[in-house]
Design an enzyme around this catalytic site. Structure first.
Site, PDB file in Angstrom:
ATOM      1  N   MET A  89       8.669  97.836  71.353  1.00  0.00           N
ATOM      2  CA  MET A  89       9.880  98.353  70.720  1.00  0.00           C
ATOM      3  C   MET A  89      10.598  97.338  69.823  1.00  0.00           C
ATOM      4  SD  MET A  89       9.664 101.414  71.606  1.00  0.00           S
ATOM      5  CE  MET A  89      11.225 102.119  71.094  1.00  0.00           C
ATOM      6  N   ASN A 106      -1.380 100.753  66.348  1.00  0.00           N
ATOM      7  CA  ASN A 106      -0.232 101.331  67.062  1.00  0.00           C
ATOM      8  C   ASN A 106      -0.548 102.773  67.403  1.00  0.00           C
ATOM      9  OD1 ASN A 106       2.495 101.529  68.044  1.00  0.00           O
ATOM     10  ND2 ASN A 106       3.028 102.650  66.177  1.00  0.00           N
ATOM     11  N   HIS A 108       1.482 106.487  68.000  1.00  0.00           N
ATOM     12  CA  HIS A 108       2.762 107.153  67.751  1.00  0.00           C
ATOM     13  C   HIS A 108       2.643 108.607  68.202  1.00  0.00           C
ATOM     14  CE1 HIS A 108       6.638 107.691  65.769  1.00  0.00           C
ATOM     15  NE2 HIS A 108       6.175 108.847  65.311  1.00  0.00           N
TER      16      HIS A 108
HETATM   17  C1  GRF Z   1       4.215 106.320  73.810  1.00  0.00           C
HETATM   18  O1  GRF Z   1       4.652 107.654  73.659  1.00  0.00           O
HETATM   19  C2  GRF Z   1       3.744 105.760  72.492  1.00  0.00           C
HETATM   20  O2  GRF Z   1       3.159 106.716  71.655  1.00  0.00           O
HETATM   21  C3  GRF Z   1       5.033 105.271  71.877  1.00  0.00           C
HETATM   22  O3  GRF Z   1       5.764 104.739  72.959  1.00  0.00           O
HETATM   23  C4  GRF Z   1       5.346 105.382  74.162  1.00  0.00           C
HETATM   24  C5  GRF Z   1       4.907 104.287  75.097  1.00  0.00           C
HETATM   25  O4  GRF Z   1       4.595 104.769  76.374  1.00  0.00           O
HETATM   26  N1  GRF Z   1       4.773 104.317  70.818  1.00  0.00           N
HETATM   27  P1  GRF Z   1       3.878 103.816  77.413  1.00  0.00           P
HETATM   28  O5  GRF Z   1       4.753 102.576  77.551  1.00  0.00           O
HETATM   29  O6  GRF Z   1       2.516 103.505  76.894  1.00  0.00           O
HETATM   30  O7  GRF Z   1       3.843 104.597  78.700  1.00  0.00           O
END
Ligand code: GRF
Length: 203
Positions: A89, A106, A108
């Site tokens: 993030m 990445n 998404h």
């Molecule tokens: C996922 O929905 C991913 O697509 C997004 O952030 C979320 C991460 O979930 N970028 P996790 O930490 O892998 O459970």
């Protein structure tokens, strides 16, 4: 065998899916380091429980370039081939993104280029689309706009909330990310003119 760095800030379920596919022999790669900007990220606990090498780099007091230099050093130290963002993030600096061009992925939770940025599942509901999904892409400076490697479509159901849609998409993410990584690791996802060509498997 490709060596992976996984960058996460939270839950880490995509990281776990990648790790499980490696263990099952479905993805020929090894996780060299799991990196986080948050010591309390549940994904970091899970990585430790799996006996993986973990590095937490807190961001307090550091500007983006200084932070990304530390990140870069940790990645280099571990001899990494591919860097996977999995719920990471923090925005990455232009220098970091340029250095890892074509080796930085990445995931998404939308069918890009629709619904970039935050809360893409809520954006999909607000737009009234009947199909959403998830996308694995190479990261460029254009946020959520890099070349698309692979996508899965997921239906939006009547009565969905952002949470129920996110949960359905997340299940698809867990299958898609390891598959897309395998394409890149096998050299079958080739970047050309800003797009990805997927080559057939060699038998
Ligand atoms: C996922 O929905 C991913 O697509 C997004 O952030 C979320 C991460 O979930 N970028 P996790 O930490 O892998 O459970």
């Amino acid at each position: 065998m490709k060596r992976l760095a996984i960058l996460l800030s939270g839950r880490g379920s995509n990281f776990e899916a990648i790790a499980a596919n490696i263990t099952a022999g479905a993805l020929d790669a090894q996780i060299a380091v799991v990196l986080s900007n948050r010591a309390a990220a549940p994904g970091i606990e899970r990585a430790r429980a799996l006996g993986l090498h973990v590095a937490v780099i807190p961001s307090r007091g550091l500007d983006r370039e200084a932070y990304d230099r530390l990140l870069h050093d940790e990645i280099s130290k571990n001899g990494v081939d591919l860097v996977c963002l999995a719920g990471y993030m923090r925005l990455l600096s232009a220098g970091f993104v340029a250095h890892f061009a074509g080796r930085l992925l990445n995931i998404h939770p939308s069918l890009l280029p629709a619904f970039k940025g935050l809360n893409p599942q809520a954006q999909a509901l607000a737009a009234g689309v009947k199909i959403s999904g998830c996308t694995v892409h190479f990261v460029t400076e254009d946020l959520d706009g890099g070349p698309i490697i692979a996508q899965t479509a997921v239906p939006v159901c009547e009565g969905d909330t952002a949470q129920s849609l996110a949960a359905r998409i997340l299940r698809a993410e867990h299958a898609l990310y390891p598959q897309a990584l395998a394409l890149v690791a096998e050299g079958r996802a080739r970047l050309r003119d800003g797009r990805v060509n997927v080559l057939a498997p060699t038998s």
